[in-house]
Write a protein that holds these residues in place. Structure first.
Motif, PDB file in Angstrom:
ATOM      1  N   PRO A  43      58.447   3.407  40.007  1.00 33.77           N
ATOM      2  CA  PRO A  43      57.509   3.193  41.109  1.00 33.77           C
ATOM      3  C   PRO A  43      57.710   4.249  42.197  1.00 33.77           C
ATOM      4  N   VAL A  44      56.614   4.609  42.857  1.00 30.41           N
ATOM      5  CA  VAL A  44      56.642   5.571  43.953  1.00 30.41           C
ATOM      6  C   VAL A  44      55.907   4.967  45.144  1.00 30.41           C
ATOM      7  N   ARG A  45      56.523   5.064  46.317  1.00 26.91           N
ATOM      8  CA  ARG A  45      55.896   4.595  47.555  1.00 26.91           C
ATOM      9  C   ARG A  45      55.331   5.798  48.302  1.00 26.91           C
ATOM     10  N   PRO A  46      54.013   5.948  48.379  1.00 26.27           N
ATOM     11  CA  PRO A  46      53.442   7.087  49.103  1.00 26.27           C
ATOM     12  C   PRO A  46      53.790   7.047  50.592  1.00 26.27           C
ATOM     13  N   LYS A  47      53.997   8.214  51.160  1.00 26.23           N
ATOM     14  CA  LYS A  47      54.177   8.361  52.603  1.00 26.23           C
ATOM     15  C   LYS A  47      52.931   8.980  53.229  1.00 26.23           C
ATOM     16  N   LEU A  48      52.474  10.079  52.643  1.00 25.26           N
ATOM     17  CA  LEU A  48      51.218  10.710  53.030  1.00 25.26           C
ATOM     18  C   LEU A  48      50.432  11.016  51.762  1.00 25.26           C
ATOM     19  N   THR A  49      49.123  10.846  51.837  1.00 25.54           N
ATOM     20  CA  THR A  49      48.251  11.163  50.712  1.00 25.54           C
ATOM     21  C   THR A  49      47.009  11.866  51.235  1.00 25.54           C
ATOM     22  N   GLY A  50      46.670  12.986  50.627  1.00 24.95           N
ATOM     23  CA  GLY A  50      45.524  13.758  51.081  1.00 24.95           C
ATOM     24  C   GLY A  50      44.201  13.209  50.569  1.00 24.95           C
ATOM     25  N   ILE A  51      43.142  13.570  51.288  1.00 25.87           N
ATOM     26  CA  ILE A  51      41.767  13.330  50.840  1.00 25.87           C
ATOM     27  C   ILE A  51      41.246  14.669  50.341  1.00 25.87           C
ATOM     28  N   GLY A  83      55.915  11.074  48.533  1.00 24.63           N
ATOM     29  CA  GLY A  83      56.401   9.705  48.670  1.00 24.63           C
ATOM     30  C   GLY A  83      57.863   9.610  48.290  1.00 24.63           C
ATOM     31  N   GLU A  84      58.328   8.380  48.130  1.00 19.58           N
ATOM     32  CA  GLU A  84      59.717   8.117  47.759  1.00 19.58           C
ATOM     33  C   GLU A  84      59.765   7.299  46.477  1.00 19.58           C
ATOM     34  N   ILE A  85      60.719   7.636  45.621  1.00 21.10           N
ATOM     35  CA  ILE A  85      60.937   6.853  44.398  1.00 21.10           C
ATOM     36  C   ILE A  85      61.480   5.484  44.800  1.00 21.10           C
ATOM     37  N   GLY A  86      60.919   4.438  44.185  1.00 17.08           N
ATOM     38  CA  GLY A  86      61.232   3.087  44.632  1.00 17.08           C
ATOM     39  C   GLY A  86      62.266   2.348  43.813  1.00 17.08           C
ATOM     40  N   ALA A  87      62.748   2.925  42.704  1.00 17.62           N
ATOM     41  CA  ALA A  87      63.719   2.215  41.865  1.00 17.62           C
ATOM     42  C   ALA A  87      64.448   3.216  40.984  1.00 17.62           C
ATOM     43  N   GLY A  88      65.560   2.768  40.403  1.00 21.41           N
ATOM     44  CA  GLY A  88      66.299   3.614  39.485  1.00 21.41           C
ATOM     45  C   GLY A  88      67.321   4.498  40.177  1.00 21.41           C
ATOM     46  N   PRO A  89      67.976   5.374  39.421  1.00 25.50           N
ATOM     47  CA  PRO A  89      69.047   6.216  39.984  1.00 25.50           C
ATOM     48  C   PRO A  89      68.571   7.192  41.043  1.00 25.50           C
ATOM     49  N   ARG A  90      67.276   7.499  41.066  1.00 17.72           N
ATOM     50  CA  ARG A  90      66.738   8.432  42.071  1.00 17.72           C
ATOM     51  C   ARG A  90      66.061   7.692  43.230  1.00 17.72           C
ATOM     52  N   VAL A  95      59.697  12.908  46.926  1.00 15.39           N
ATOM     53  CA  VAL A  95      59.106  13.689  45.834  1.00 15.39           C
ATOM     54  C   VAL A  95      57.634  13.953  46.102  1.00 15.39           C
ATOM     55  N   VAL A  96      57.120  14.987  45.434  1.00  9.00           N
ATOM     56  CA  VAL A  96      55.680  15.169  45.299  1.00  9.00           C
ATOM     57  C   VAL A  96      55.320  14.872  43.855  1.00  9.00           C
ATOM     58  N   VAL A  97      54.084  14.434  43.646  1.00 13.72           N
ATOM     59  CA  VAL A  97      53.627  14.021  42.320  1.00 13.72           C
ATOM     60  C   VAL A  97      52.726  15.098  41.734  1.00 13.72           C
ATOM     61  N   GLN A  98      53.103  15.602  40.567  1.00 18.20           N
ATOM     62  CA  GLN A  98      52.208  16.465  39.787  1.00 18.20           C
ATOM     63  C   GLN A  98      51.323  15.512  38.997  1.00 18.20           C
ATOM     64  N   PRO A  99      50.031  15.387  39.348  1.00 19.45           N
ATOM     65  CA  PRO A  99      49.260  14.230  38.883  1.00 19.45           C
ATOM     66  C   PRO A  99      48.706  14.310  37.464  1.00 19.45           C
ATOM     67  N   ALA A 100      48.738  15.466  36.810  1.00 22.96           N
ATOM     68  CA  ALA A 100      48.127  15.575  35.485  1.00 22.96           C
ATOM     69  C   ALA A 100      48.785  14.608  34.499  1.00 22.96           C
ATOM     70  N   LEU A 101      47.952  13.903  33.744  1.00 25.81           N
ATOM     71  CA  LEU A 101      48.440  12.904  32.785  1.00 25.81           C
ATOM     72  C   LEU A 101      48.340  13.473  31.370  1.00 25.81           C
ATOM     73  N   GLY A 102      49.293  14.360  31.038  1.00 25.96           N
ATOM     74  CA  GLY A 102      49.293  15.036  29.749  1.00 25.96           C
ATOM     75  C   GLY A 102      50.063  14.284  28.682  1.00 25.96           C
ATOM     76  N   LEU A 158      57.464  14.225  38.689  1.00 24.38           N
ATOM     77  CA  LEU A 158      58.052  14.163  40.028  1.00 24.38           C
ATOM     78  C   LEU A 158      58.905  15.394  40.332  1.00 24.38           C
ATOM     79  N   HIS A 159      58.648  15.985  41.491  1.00 18.29           N
ATOM     80  CA  HIS A 159      59.376  17.175  41.927  1.00 18.29           C
ATOM     81  C   HIS A 159      60.027  16.880  43.277  1.00 18.29           C
ATOM     82  N   THR A 160      61.306  17.119  43.360  1.00 17.10           N
ATOM     83  CA  THR A 160      62.066  16.826  44.578  1.00 17.10           C
ATOM     84  C   THR A 160      61.622  17.718  45.726  1.00 17.10           C
TER      85      THR A 160
END
Length: 380
Positions: A43-51, A83-90, A95-102, A158-160
């Protein structure tokens, strides 16, 4: 959690195109957080998101209908995310999200040719695997999107964010990565004369990317509004032209001849070596192909839709028309470039999700003033 959800229908699409009041497909509501589709997801909690301009095209009914089959609805928009990673070791990592779903994200093996080459935005399997259809996060019903208090992302997306990069700069890393990819597609050579049409977010970032890639090139920007013209000069333009005087000034700069034909249709005999269209309208594409020299290159950076455009000049001049969509290992370079470019200075203001309608109304007006980017601030 709160999320702005997009739920389209044929009736709403027709009403949006007609600009009827109350016809929107967006609504703010309480929804369940999206579930992680499998291993490697967090899970990722957004902090800022562009339009983004593509978001605006979607909600106003101007996006190409071809793209509808590459989405799954209802979905939460928003693909320019810090945003921030919401669970797990990280957990807690910014992080920023590279959104492509490949293919990697979708669990498809072996990967398609494009994904194997590091081009997940051009994935051939965007309707397959462990997700529903969706080109990107923000266009897929199962991932969620940045216009919300929570989404899910695959670890490969996810990129730090470096500690010395602000959230305001980081939220523009995704369009900056697009701009770096566009500059690569343009492949500007030393000493060439380049024109960039449009000085919104993607136009200014493309200007910066081309300047970084080709310091000796002469770069001309076409900007409609005074605020955009000032911003273009700050971002490295050698000269800034207005659409009204484009052909007169371009003829002077490129040592070309300007022709004016029937119905005041203008054309350069000669022109720029390469033109990057960062607007994506019929008018801007037609301008691009009529100011490019024979066998020059036109790069389509801004997202076009269903347009009326005269392509005769492209045929007559044997121009190369090339699209520029997505990324090619560009996120690390974009994060590094953002540290010196400081793209967050382009942000007009942040809006809470509850004011999404006002934010969407304001975004085009902000772009004209030179503070070209509007973002959502997601409450912690």
């Amino acid at each position: 959690m709160q999320a702005v959800t997009y739920t389209p229908s044929v009736a709403r699409y027709v009403a949006q195109r007609a600009k009827l009041p109350g016809s929107g497909s967006l609504a703010l509501s309480e929804v369940r957080p999206p579930r992680v589709p499998g291993p490697g997801w967090v899970p990722v909690r957004p902090k800022l998101t562009g339009i983004c301009g593509s978001d605006l095209a979607l909600v106003t009914g101007k996006a190409s209908l071809h793209l509808a089959t590459l989405t799954s609805t209802p979905f939460v928009p928003g693909h320019e995310i810090v945003g921030e990673i919401g669970a797990g070791p990280r957990r807690g990592e910014r992080v920023v999200v590279q959104p492509a779903l490949g293919c990697t994200v979708r669990g498809v093996t072996p990967p398609c040719t494009e994904c194997a080459q590091g081009l997940p935005a051009l994935c051939r399997n965007v309707i397959d695997g462990n997700l529903s259809a969706g080109l990107q996060t923000g266009f897929c019903r199962e991932t969620g999107g940045g216009w919300s208090e929570g989404l899910v992302a695959h670890e490969s997306q996810l990129h730090t964010v470096p500690d010395d990069l602000s959230d305001e700069d980081a939220v523009l890393v995704e369009p900056l990565a697009c701009a770096l990819h566009a500059a690569r597609q343009a492949d500007v050579q030393p000493g060439e004369t380049i024109c960039i049409i449009g000085a919104g977010t993607i136009g200014l970032l493309t200007l910066a990317a081309v300047r970084e890639a080709a310091p000796s090139a002469t770069i001309i920007v076409v900007a409609k509004h005074a605020g955009q013209q000032t911003a273009a000069r700050r971002f490295g333009a050698d000269d800034v032209l207005t659409p009204e005087n484009l052909y007169i000034d371009a003829a002077r700069i490129t040592h070309s001849r300007r022709l004016v034909g029937h119905l005041n249709r203008e054309l350069l005999l000669g022109g720029f070596d390469r033109v990057l269209d960062c607007v994506g309208t019929g008018t801007s594409i037609e301008q691009a192909i009529t100011i490019t020299r024979p066998r020059g290159r036109v790069v389509l950076v801004g997202m076009p839709g269903e347009l009326k455009v005269d392509l005769a000049a492209a045929w007559l001049r044997e121009l190369e028309l090339r699209g520029a969509y997505g990324y090619e290992h560009d996120f690390p370079a974009a994060l590094n470039f953002a540290r010196t470019l400081k793209p967050g200075r382009l942000i007009d203001r942040g809006w809470p999700l509850r004011s999404f309608q006002k934010a969407l109304e304001t975004a085009p007006k902000s772009a004209r003033a030179g503070r070209v980017k509007t973002v959502f601030e997601i409450a912690a």
